[in-house]
Design an enzyme around this catalytic site. Sequence first.
Site, short mmCIF file in Angstrom:
data_model
loop_
_atom_site.label_atom_id
_atom_site.label_comp_id
_atom_site.label_asym_id
_atom_site.label_seq_id
_atom_site.Cartn_x
_atom_site.Cartn_y
_atom_site.Cartn_z
N VAL A 2 0.83 -1.22 0.00
CA VAL A 2 0.00 0.00 0.00
C VAL A 2 0.86 1.26 0.00
O VAL A 2 0.60 2.20 -0.77
CB VAL A 2 -0.97 -0.01 1.21
CG1 VAL A 2 -1.77 1.29 1.27
CG2 VAL A 2 -1.91 -1.19 1.14
N GLY A 3 1.89 1.28 0.84
CA GLY A 3 2.75 2.46 0.90
C GLY A 3 3.37 2.77 -0.46
O GLY A 3 3.35 3.92 -0.92
N TYR A 123 -6.10 -8.74 14.95
CA TYR A 123 -5.81 -7.68 13.98
C TYR A 123 -6.96 -6.66 13.99
O TYR A 123 -6.74 -5.45 14.01
CB TYR A 123 -5.66 -8.32 12.60
CG TYR A 123 -5.41 -7.37 11.47
CD1 TYR A 123 -4.16 -6.78 11.30
CD2 TYR A 123 -6.41 -7.05 10.56
CE1 TYR A 123 -3.92 -5.91 10.24
CE2 TYR A 123 -6.19 -6.19 9.51
CZ TYR A 123 -4.94 -5.62 9.36
OH TYR A 123 -4.70 -4.75 8.31
N LYS A 127 -7.00 -2.62 14.81
CA LYS A 127 -7.47 -1.64 13.82
C LYS A 127 -8.62 -0.80 14.40
O LYS A 127 -8.71 0.41 14.14
CB LYS A 127 -7.91 -2.33 12.53
CG LYS A 127 -6.73 -2.88 11.73
CD LYS A 127 -5.88 -1.73 11.19
CE LYS A 127 -4.68 -2.17 10.40
NZ LYS A 127 -3.82 -1.06 10.01
N TRP A 189 -8.07 -23.55 0.50
CA TRP A 189 -8.55 -23.69 1.88
C TRP A 189 -10.04 -23.43 2.00
O TRP A 189 -10.59 -22.56 1.30
CB TRP A 189 -7.82 -22.69 2.79
CG TRP A 189 -6.33 -22.86 2.79
CD1 TRP A 189 -5.63 -23.98 2.38
CD2 TRP A 189 -5.36 -21.89 3.19
NE1 TRP A 189 -4.29 -23.75 2.53
CE2 TRP A 189 -4.09 -22.50 3.02
CE3 TRP A 189 -5.44 -20.60 3.69
CZ2 TRP A 189 -2.91 -21.83 3.32
CZ3 TRP A 189 -4.29 -19.93 4.00
CH2 TRP A 189 -3.03 -20.54 3.82
N ASP A 256 -12.82 -21.09 6.88
CA ASP A 256 -13.46 -20.24 5.87
C ASP A 256 -13.36 -18.76 6.25
O ASP A 256 -13.40 -17.89 5.39
CB ASP A 256 -14.96 -20.58 5.78
CG ASP A 256 -15.27 -21.57 4.68
OD1 ASP A 256 -14.39 -21.80 3.82
OD2 ASP A 256 -16.39 -22.10 4.68
P1 GDP Z 1 -9.76 -13.12 4.99
O1 GDP Z 1 -10.51 -12.30 3.98
O2 GDP Z 1 -9.34 -12.36 6.20
O3 GDP Z 1 -10.52 -14.38 5.36
O4 GDP Z 1 -8.34 -13.53 4.34
P2 GDP Z 1 -7.78 -14.45 3.16
O5 GDP Z 1 -7.60 -13.61 1.94
O6 GDP Z 1 -6.55 -15.11 3.70
O7 GDP Z 1 -8.85 -15.59 2.88
C1 GDP Z 1 -10.05 -15.38 2.18
C2 GDP Z 1 -10.78 -16.70 1.94
O8 GDP Z 1 -10.07 -17.47 0.97
C3 GDP Z 1 -10.94 -17.61 3.17
O9 GDP Z 1 -12.22 -18.20 3.11
C4 GDP Z 1 -9.86 -18.68 2.93
O10 GDP Z 1 -10.15 -19.90 3.58
C5 GDP Z 1 -9.96 -18.82 1.42
N1 GDP Z 1 -8.78 -19.44 0.77
C6 GDP Z 1 -8.82 -20.48 -0.11
N2 GDP Z 1 -7.59 -20.82 -0.50
C7 GDP Z 1 -6.73 -19.98 0.11
C8 GDP Z 1 -5.31 -19.82 0.06
O11 GDP Z 1 -4.59 -20.56 -0.62
N3 GDP Z 1 -4.78 -18.80 0.82
C9 GDP Z 1 -5.56 -17.98 1.57
N4 GDP Z 1 -4.97 -16.99 2.28
N5 GDP Z 1 -6.90 -18.10 1.64
C10 GDP Z 1 -7.48 -19.09 0.91
#
Ligand code: GDP
Length: 301
Positions: A2-3, A123, A127, A189, A256
């Site tokens: 962002v910066g 976090y 914030k 995930w 999730d």
């Molecule tokens: P969030 O918006 O704080 O939940 O942060 P993330 O961007 O890490 O994750 C968003 C969603 O994407 C969540 O439901 C995760 O489980 C899903 N997800 C699926 N695959 C991945 C992966 O490979 N990396 C991450 N970071 N999230 C994943």
Amino acid sequence: MVGSAIVRTLEKRGYSNLLLRTRDELDLSNQASVQAFFETEKPDYVFLAAAKVGGILANDTYPAEFIYENLGIQTNVIHSAHLAGVQKLLFLGSTCIYPKMAPQPLKEEYLLTGPLEPTNEWYAVAKIAGIKLCQAYRRQYGCDFISAMPTNLYGPGDDFDPETSHVAPGIMRKMHTATIEGKTEVELWGTGRPRREFLHVDDLAEACCFLMDNYSAESPINVGTGKDLSIRELAETLQEITEFSGDLAFDETMPDGTPRKLVDTTRINQLGWKARIPLREGLEQTYRWYVERCTNAVSAK
Ligand code: GDP
């Protein structure tokens, strides 16, 4: 991420008198160093983008680091900005400050109306404290300190490490690596059903400059596109972009997180700002940036 984007935007607008420090030059979690920097340099405007950030797994694994580092950085910068007589400060939060089960789209007034999503509450609490610091200094000292709440960000300069990254760069890298290694499956995930909204970091940088010029109030203000999609849809789009021809395997033992995070952007839209970069175009540009960087890193070895 962002910066650097804010710096690119300010330079494009002709600002040449930017006060920049790398992490090695100024440790924002060190109160004395931050105070000395503000006393010496006396900045007029401050964009507080610095933070300890990460995806769902990093947030869940390192709760102490996420709450401690963010509370420290923002407290030091906001208090020093007040002491040094900064004219205006913009603090960047996140949409995870809103309650997990808040109605959608998320309006600014939903802050502190319900329990937070457990995977990133550390976090989020930091914030929320940052927003409250800005509000308190505005009330007691008349400081023009404002807070913007961007939705999930992506773009050049992001963290692409699959263990710590957010979803978009994480999946990009997994698919890129799987294609090179000839793998037929990429592991994602959760269920793929949560919905997220994604904003290109250059759009956020434009919004930050716009808000510096046009917004001055106690309430935080949302920054987003107003459109969301499911994680499965995001993964399918990234499959096309990265040309990964294998399958998507969702590991449902992984969290999730919040079921949906779509922000209400009425307030910033009414002031006259709108996101410009379409998601597909932004993801393609980010993937090109990542591939070029990987290629350069390999040829430099
Ligand atoms: P969030 O918006 O704080 O939940 O942060 P993330 O961007 O890490 O994750 C968003 C969603 O994407 C969540 O439901 C995760 O489980 C899903 N997800 C699926 N695959 C991945 C992966 O490979 N990396 C991450 N970071 N999230 C994943």
